[in-house]
Write a protein that holds these residues in place. Structure first.
Motif, PDB file in Angstrom:
ATOM      1  N   UNK A 220       0.834  -1.204   0.000  1.00  0.00           N
ATOM      2  CA  UNK A 220       0.000   0.000   0.000  1.00  0.00           C
ATOM      3  C   UNK A 220       0.862   1.245   0.000  1.00  0.00           C
ATOM      4  N   UNK A 221       1.860   1.282   0.878  1.00  0.00           N
ATOM      5  CA  UNK A 221       2.696   2.471   0.995  1.00  0.00           C
ATOM      6  C   UNK A 221       3.454   2.756  -0.291  1.00  0.00           C
ATOM      7  N   UNK A 222       4.115   1.756  -0.837  1.00  0.00           N
ATOM      8  CA  UNK A 222       4.928   1.988  -2.028  1.00  0.00           C
ATOM      9  C   UNK A 222       4.068   2.400  -3.216  1.00  0.00           C
ATOM     10  N   UNK A 223       2.930   1.740  -3.410  1.00  0.00           N
ATOM     11  CA  UNK A 223       2.113   2.045  -4.584  1.00  0.00           C
ATOM     12  C   UNK A 223       1.462   3.414  -4.477  1.00  0.00           C
ATOM     13  N   UNK A 224       0.967   3.776  -3.292  1.00  0.00           N
ATOM     14  CA  UNK A 224       0.309   5.078  -3.160  1.00  0.00           C
ATOM     15  C   UNK A 224       1.308   6.223  -3.131  1.00  0.00           C
ATOM     16  N   UNK A 225       2.471   6.009  -2.548  1.00  0.00           N
ATOM     17  CA  UNK A 225       3.495   7.053  -2.602  1.00  0.00           C
ATOM     18  C   UNK A 225       3.919   7.294  -4.044  1.00  0.00           C
ATOM     19  N   UNK A 226       4.053   6.202  -4.807  1.00  0.00           N
ATOM     20  CA  UNK A 226       4.386   6.362  -6.228  1.00  0.00           C
ATOM     21  C   UNK A 226       3.342   7.228  -6.927  1.00  0.00           C
ATOM     22  N   UNK A 227       2.069   6.979  -6.633  1.00  0.00           N
ATOM     23  CA  UNK A 227       1.006   7.777  -7.227  1.00  0.00           C
ATOM     24  C   UNK A 227       1.131   9.246  -6.823  1.00  0.00           C
ATOM     25  N   UNK A 228       1.395   9.492  -5.541  1.00  0.00           N
ATOM     26  CA  UNK A 228       1.546  10.861  -5.049  1.00  0.00           C
ATOM     27  C   UNK A 228       2.779  11.552  -5.645  1.00  0.00           C
ATOM     28  N   UNK A 229       3.754  10.768  -6.099  1.00  0.00           N
ATOM     29  CA  UNK A 229       4.958  11.331  -6.722  1.00  0.00           C
ATOM     30  C   UNK A 229       4.755  11.603  -8.209  1.00  0.00           C
ATOM     31  N   UNK A 230       3.579  11.278  -8.727  1.00  0.00           N
ATOM     32  CA  UNK A 230       3.318  11.493 -10.144  1.00  0.00           C
ATOM     33  C   UNK A 230       3.683  10.326 -11.027  1.00  0.00           C
ATOM     34  N   UNK A 231       3.985   9.163 -10.434  1.00  0.00           N
ATOM     35  CA  UNK A 231       4.328   7.977 -11.208  1.00  0.00           C
ATOM     36  C   UNK A 231       3.058   7.267 -11.673  1.00  0.00           C
TER      37      UNK A 231
END
Length: 522
Positions: A220-231
């Motif tokens: 959850x953390x890695x995927x949502x942080x990626x989304x928040x980073x614009x990935x």
């Protein structure tokens, strides 16, 4: 830096609505603007159902945009979002729904049978049940969000994920942190510190591959942080070694999060298959959740080069990182603490031990506090002078690198999944043919560990294969199959101390010694 270039999904989606935000396992693509609008609609719907700041919404959904939409709605409505393991049986689902005091439950039609049984057992009202797909007795998610506008909700405030974890004490507990009251985008920007620890950059030129179930904290953390980073986030429905290579080539994946079992499956592929795909885009191949055998790590570094990173962390907060250069210089280490993490190694009396001496590992992360929901005793039991422990043993070398000696005396880690023996023991002990039982991990070349049960039969009960089969069949519908013992052995009398404490190492060590090590050395 202007607002539109700062991390945070909602501000990025408003600025660049046509950006590819995520790709479902079936290849369906979702643009940022569409995902934003759907999440906004869901916020309006949940609030209309009566959910308010601090309430909990649970999700039993597969990897993909539906679960991500639920997360994004909760994260801007001041709600706690609890994803549920889709391998769980109805009683296990019911426990989380009841313990979390869920006010809404989103269940995918794929998991409807156990999910609805769990909702019934938890006493969750039908009005609080939302389905993805057709599930009798639930309001459909598409129908629900279609009733509301996609306008930005008022009174936006940051929510949080509340994952369930447990020690050897039995049923899972929710790791609950206080809500910050921050703007959701500002809170998301703070979360991106984890990617900065690994040197991962923001921007639309990056793609993150999700290889594991999103009910896991780290996933959850890695995927949502990626989304928040614009990935862009690309989801796999389940792990397939060659398919992962294909997706890396197709989407020019730059980061992913994996467990050592994935590495082993990759390394088992024939050379011609491995060489068939261009994986040169990968820059951060990050692994954790389970010990990685040295030979496997060396083979991955040889194949993938200097993109293989390792970490050690906890749902409760804090962790360490080992870069490729770190691991080569300190093989076997899980790295040094994150900049916002402090480590403390103590003896059985709570005193710090000298460098190089093994003790219990405690961590502390700046600005992060938590409690196990509804369990003050468990929360306090793991604390020492502001630090917390998962019960792991390890030592720190002179350069500050952490080495783990034992991933907790009882915890079983199989394929990167934490499995808790006490829960299995409790179920087996309820069987009339069982007098006593112990469950622990034994070596497994592929999965790291497999589940072994040792049973003391009840009086006049004949041990053997027929009893083992009866015991396993008794778990059907009560425990997820991933928690079932792979084998059951029998013993005349369980080794217990006069105070009743089970001396589990007496049972476990022979299996590890046969593998060339004691359980303390693994």
């Amino acid at each position: 830096m202007s607002d539109v270039t700062r991390p945070g999904f909602w501000r990025l989606a408003q600025a660049h609505p046509g950006r590819l935000a995520c790709v479902d396992p079936d290849g369906t693509e979702h643009r940022a603007g569409d995902l934003l609008g759907r999440a906004n609609r869901l916020v309006h719907a949940l609030r209309d159902m009566g959910l308010r700041t601090g309430d909990v919404v649970c999700g039993l959904t597969p990897n993909g945009a539906d679960g991500l939409t639920l997360y994004l709605a909760a994260a801007q409505a001041g709600l706690y979002y609890t994803p549920i393991n889709w391998h769980f049986t109805a009683p296990e689902i019911a426990h989380i729904l009841a313990d979390s005091e869920a006010k809404a439950f989103v269940v995918h039609e794929r998991y409807a049978e156990e999910g609805i049984r769990g909702a019934e057992a938890a006493g969750l009202p039908t009005a609080a049940r939302i389905s993805v797909g057709g599930v009798p007795g639930c309001v459909g998610l598409d129908d629900l969000v279609g009733r509301y506008p996609d306008a930005t909700p008022e009174n936006r405030t940051a929510g949080l994920a509340m994952h369930y974890t447990s020690g050897t004490s039995g049923r899972p507990k929710g790791v609950r942190r206080p809500l910050s009251g921050l703007d959701p985008d500002d809170a998301a920007e703070l979360l991106t510190f984890l990617f900065h620890v690994f040197g991962i950059e923001p921007g639309p030129d990056h793609t993150h591959l999700v290889t594991s179930p999103t009910y896991h904290t780290a996933v959850t953390q890695f995927s949502t942080i990626a989304l928040h980073m614009g990935h862009t986030v690309v989801y796999m429905d389940r792990w397939e070694a060659e398919e992962a290579l294909r997706l890396i080539e197709t989407y020019r994946v730059t980061s992913t999060h994996m467990v050592p079992t994935h590495f082993k499956r990759w390394l088992y592929l024939p050379e011609e298959v491995r060489g068939r795909y261009d994986v040169s885009s990968m820059r951060w191949l990050i692994h954790g959740a389970a010990p990685c055998p040295r030979a496997v790590k060396e083979a991955m570094l040889e194949w993938w080069g200097d993109c293989v990173y390792e970490y050690y962390a906890a749902t409760e907060g804090g962790g360490t990182i080992s870069t490729p250069d770190d691991w080569r210089a300190h093989p076997g280490s899980v790295g040094r603490p994150w900049p916002i993490t402090d480590l403390m190694i103590v003896d059985d009396d709570g005193n710090e031990v000298p460098t190089g001496q093994v003790g219990t590992v405690y961590m502390k992360m700046t600005g992060s506090d938590f409690e196990y929901k509804g369990d003050r005793e468990k929360t306090a039991a793991g604390r020492l002078r502001g630090y917390f422990t998962m019960g792991d043993l390890g030592h720190v070398d002179a350069d500050g690198y952490l080495y783990l000696s034992d991933r907790r005396s009882d915890l079983i880690i199989s394929g990167g999944v934490n499995i808790y023996p006490a829960e299995i023991e409790n179920e087996l002990l309820s069987h009339p043919d069982v007098m006593d039982v112990a469950v622990f991990g034994v070596p497994d070349a592929e999965w790291g560990q497999q589940i072994k049960a040792v049973v003391e039969p009840a009086d006049s009960v004949e041990p053997g294969p027929q009893l083992a089969d009866r015991l396993l069949r008794s778990l059907d519908g009560r425990l997820a199959r991933m928690k079932w013992p792979k084998s059951i052995d029998f013993i005349d009398e369980m080794p217990r101390e006069p105070n009743g404490k089970l001396i589990k190492r007496k049972l476990r060590d022979p299996y590890w010694q046969d593998n060339g090590a004691t359980s303390e050395q693994r």
